[in-house]
Design a protein around this motif. Structure first.
Motif, short mmCIF file in Angstrom:
data_model
loop_
_atom_site.label_atom_id
_atom_site.label_comp_id
_atom_site.label_asym_id
_atom_site.label_seq_id
_atom_site.Cartn_x
_atom_site.Cartn_y
_atom_site.Cartn_z
N GLN A 1 11.92 54.57 43.55
CA GLN A 1 12.28 53.79 42.37
C GLN A 1 13.35 54.52 41.56
N SER A 2 14.19 53.72 40.91
CA SER A 2 15.14 54.29 39.97
C SER A 2 15.42 53.29 38.86
N PRO A 3 15.75 53.74 37.65
CA PRO A 3 15.69 55.14 37.24
C PRO A 3 14.26 55.59 37.01
N ARG A 4 14.01 56.88 36.94
CA ARG A 4 12.67 57.37 36.62
C ARG A 4 12.37 57.19 35.14
N HIS A 5 13.38 57.36 34.33
CA HIS A 5 13.22 57.22 32.88
C HIS A 5 14.39 56.42 32.33
N GLU A 6 14.08 55.54 31.39
CA GLU A 6 15.14 54.76 30.75
C GLU A 6 14.76 54.55 29.30
N SER B 1 8.96 53.75 36.96
CA SER B 1 10.11 53.82 36.04
C SER B 1 9.55 53.73 34.63
N THR C 1 15.02 44.37 42.78
CA THR C 1 15.29 44.69 41.38
C THR C 1 14.37 43.91 40.47
N LEU D 1 15.68 47.65 36.87
CA LEU D 1 14.91 48.64 37.60
C LEU D 1 15.05 48.36 39.09
N ARG D 2 15.13 49.42 39.89
CA ARG D 2 15.42 49.27 41.31
C ARG D 2 14.33 49.86 42.18
#
Lengths: 110, 114
Positions: free
Chosen positions: B6-11, B109, B76, B21-22
């Motif tokens: 998953q990305s990003p880990r933090h937003e 995320s 996504t 989110l991906r």
């Protein structure tokens, strides 16, 4: 009523204690029962899986399902500080998806 | 084997901004799930896909949320516009088969909307 209920704790025990974690579920059609362990800031990971009623043992962990009372239990023997995590029970049936409890946070003190 | 990525880990984002989110599921898995976890509500299923097709989106809170899976290796989850109450941990998970099969989760995320 949520389909899977779980006491959120937190639960704090000394190292070496026997830990009992419990859930109840409401849907009698549920056939498979799981326990996931979630460490802080990580995703849940499968710990134990049981189909229908009965017990399942894996090392220090025992999962128990009583379909007559709709009760799910996880026992941890000789608990270790590394067992400190949040434990989520989950149930599902042939229809629908896996339903998770809110999780019980466990802390094992050295 | 690589797990669910998953990305990003933090937003951290401001209210009103778009958030994407991906997720890359485990290769060979045919089910993909998006979950949201909060202290109040626990782990909630938002939507799931089977072979890239959305099957059940009844858990998506409102029209501000949308999810896509253009191919077997990418999905996504989009929030537009974001609101502070969307702050949560969003997990992507995948499995081979569905009923009773192990669901493998990504590391999540962590979204904060200020």
């Amino acid at each position: 009523q949520k389909e899977v209920e779980q006491d959120p704790g937190p639960l704090s025990v000394p190292e070496g204690a026997i830990v009992s974690l419990n859930c109840t579920y409401s849907n009698s059609a549920f056939q498979y029962f799981m326990w996931y362990r979630q460490y802080s800031r990580k995703g849940p990971e499968l710990l134990m899986y049981t189909y229908s009623s009965g017990n399942k043992e894996d090392g220090r962990f025992t999962a128990q399902v009583d379909k007559s009372s709709k009760y799910i239990s996880l026992f941890i023997r000789d608990s270790q500080p590394s067992d400190s995590a949040t434990y989520l029970c989950a149930s599902g049936g042939s229809q629908g998806n896996l339903i998770f409890g809110k999780g019980t946070k466990l802390s094992v003190k050295p | 084997d690589a797990g669910v990525i998953q990305s990003p880990r933090h937003e951290v984002t401001e209210m009103g901004q778009e958030v994407t989110l991906r997720c890359k599921p485990i290769s060979g898995h045919d089910y993909l799930f998006w979950y949201r976890q909060t202290m109040m509500r626990g782990l909630e299923l938002l939507i799931y896909f089977n072979n890239n097709v959305p099957i059940d989106d009844s858990g998506m809170p409102e029209d501000r949320f949308s999810a896509k899976m253009p191919n077997a290796s990418f999905s996504t989850l989009k929030i537009q516009p974001s609101e502070p109450r969307d702050s949560a941990v969003y997990f992507c998970a995948s499995s081979f088969g569905q009923r009773g099969n192990t669901i493998y989760f990504g590391e999540g995320s962590w979204l904060t909307v200020v």
